[in-house]
Scaffold this motif. Structure first.
Motif, PDB file in Angstrom:
ATOM      1  N   ASN A  19       0.710  -1.004  -0.084  1.00  9.47           N
ATOM      2  CA  ASN A  19      -0.149  -0.032   0.033  1.00  9.47           C
ATOM      3  C   ASN A  19       0.934   1.312   0.013  1.00  9.47           C
ATOM      4  O   ASN A  19       0.449   2.096   0.748  1.00  9.47           O
ATOM      5  CB  ASN A  19      -1.107  -0.047   1.156  1.00  9.47           C
ATOM      6  N   GLU A  20       1.797   1.175  -0.804  1.00 11.32           N
ATOM      7  CA  GLU A  20       2.805   2.327  -0.909  1.00 11.32           C
ATOM      8  C   GLU A  20       2.585   3.144  -2.342  1.00 11.32           C
ATOM      9  O   GLU A  20       3.544   3.968  -2.542  1.00 11.32           O
ATOM     10  CB  GLU A  20       4.371   2.048  -0.600  1.00 11.32           C
ATOM     11  N   VAL A  21       1.653   2.930  -2.833  1.00  7.42           N
ATOM     12  CA  VAL A  21       1.295   3.802  -4.081  1.00  7.42           C
ATOM     13  C   VAL A  21       0.176   4.689  -4.143  1.00  7.42           C
ATOM     14  O   VAL A  21      -0.587   4.417  -3.166  1.00  7.42           O
ATOM     15  CB  VAL A  21       0.925   2.762  -5.245  1.00  7.42           C
ATOM     16  N   CYS A  22       0.062   5.641  -4.640  1.00  6.45           N
ATOM     17  CA  CYS A  22      -1.055   6.362  -4.492  1.00  6.45           C
ATOM     18  C   CYS A  22      -2.269   5.704  -5.056  1.00  6.45           C
ATOM     19  O   CYS A  22      -2.489   4.878  -5.792  1.00  6.45           O
ATOM     20  CB  CYS A  22      -0.700   7.799  -5.325  1.00  6.45           C
ATOM     21  N   LYS A  23      -3.488   6.430  -4.567  1.00  8.34           N
ATOM     22  CA  LYS A  23      -4.565   5.778  -4.751  1.00  8.34           C
ATOM     23  C   LYS A  23      -5.006   5.547  -6.245  1.00  8.34           C
ATOM     24  O   LYS A  23      -5.693   4.594  -6.566  1.00  8.34           O
ATOM     25  CB  LYS A  23      -5.822   6.814  -4.095  1.00  8.34           C
ATOM     26  N   THR A  24      -4.511   6.404  -7.150  1.00 13.26           N
ATOM     27  CA  THR A  24      -4.971   6.248  -8.857  1.00 13.26           C
ATOM     28  C   THR A  24      -4.072   5.079  -9.092  1.00 13.26           C
ATOM     29  O   THR A  24      -4.622   4.216  -9.745  1.00 13.26           O
ATOM     30  CB  THR A  24      -4.317   7.524  -9.454  1.00 13.26           C
ATOM     31  N   LYS A  25      -2.876   4.945  -8.912  1.00 10.48           N
ATOM     32  CA  LYS A  25      -1.943   3.927  -9.391  1.00 10.48           C
ATOM     33  C   LYS A  25      -2.570   2.531  -8.695  1.00 10.48           C
ATOM     34  O   LYS A  25      -2.627   1.616  -9.271  1.00 10.48           O
ATOM     35  CB  LYS A  25      -0.470   3.921  -8.697  1.00 10.48           C
ATOM     36  N   HIS A  26      -2.834   2.544  -7.450  1.00  7.04           N
ATOM     37  CA  HIS A  26      -3.683   1.495  -6.600  1.00  7.04           C
ATOM     38  C   HIS A  26      -4.729   0.925  -7.423  1.00  7.04           C
ATOM     39  O   HIS A  26      -4.810  -0.314  -7.663  1.00  7.04           O
ATOM     40  CB  HIS A  26      -3.919   1.615  -5.270  1.00  7.04           C
ATOM     41  N   SER A  27      -5.724   1.805  -7.705  1.00  8.96           N
ATOM     42  CA  SER A  27      -6.956   1.416  -8.447  1.00  8.96           C
ATOM     43  C   SER A  27      -6.458   0.990  -9.743  1.00  8.96           C
ATOM     44  O   SER A  27      -7.166  -0.178 -10.201  1.00  8.96           O
ATOM     45  CB  SER A  27      -7.810   2.688  -8.628  1.00  8.96           C
ATOM     46  N   ASP A  28      -5.618   1.465 -10.440  1.00  6.90           N
ATOM     47  CA  ASP A  28      -5.069   1.003 -11.676  1.00  6.90           C
ATOM     48  C   ASP A  28      -4.565  -0.453 -11.674  1.00  6.90           C
ATOM     49  O   ASP A  28      -4.988  -1.296 -12.539  1.00  6.90           O
ATOM     50  CB  ASP A  28      -4.016   1.859 -12.797  1.00  6.90           C
ATOM     51  N   ILE A  29      -3.576  -0.681 -10.722  1.00  8.18           N
ATOM     52  CA  ILE A  29      -2.956  -2.026 -10.631  1.00  8.18           C
ATOM     53  C   ILE A  29      -4.037  -3.136 -10.131  1.00  8.18           C
ATOM     54  O   ILE A  29      -4.323  -4.153 -10.670  1.00  8.18           O
ATOM     55  CB  ILE A  29      -1.910  -1.948  -9.683  1.00  8.18           C
TER      56      ILE A  29
END
Length: 80
Positions: A19-29
């Motif tokens: 959980n060390e990526v921003c919310k946008t990246k998290h959603s994309d991944i």
């Protein structure tokens, strides 16, 4: 959301799992992993490895082993 693709998902997988990526990246991944069996497998291996290492780090060596190692270290330190 847009599919970030295998290359980006795998490059950022470790950070995603922690959980060390921003919310946008998290959603994309997350979206990519939901639709890509190959990356799902990669994520499973990464999660499993992370869990095993975390459990191993919590374990303590038996007291007799710890005492032996400390004695060896002390002996090595006094001879140098």
């Amino acid at each position: 959301m847009t599919d970030c693709g295998c290359e980006k998902a795998r490059r950022d997988l470790e950070e995603y799992l922690r959980n060390e990526v921003c919310k946008t990246k998290h959603s994309d991944i997350a979206e990519h992993l939901a639709n890509c069996p190959g990356c799902q497998d990669e994520a499973l291996v990464a999660r499993t490895l992370t869990d095993v290492v975390a459990r191993a780090c919590k374990e303590e060596a038996p007291e007799e082993l710890r005492a032996r190692v400390l004695a060896e270290l002390r002996a090595a330190h006094t001879t140098h």
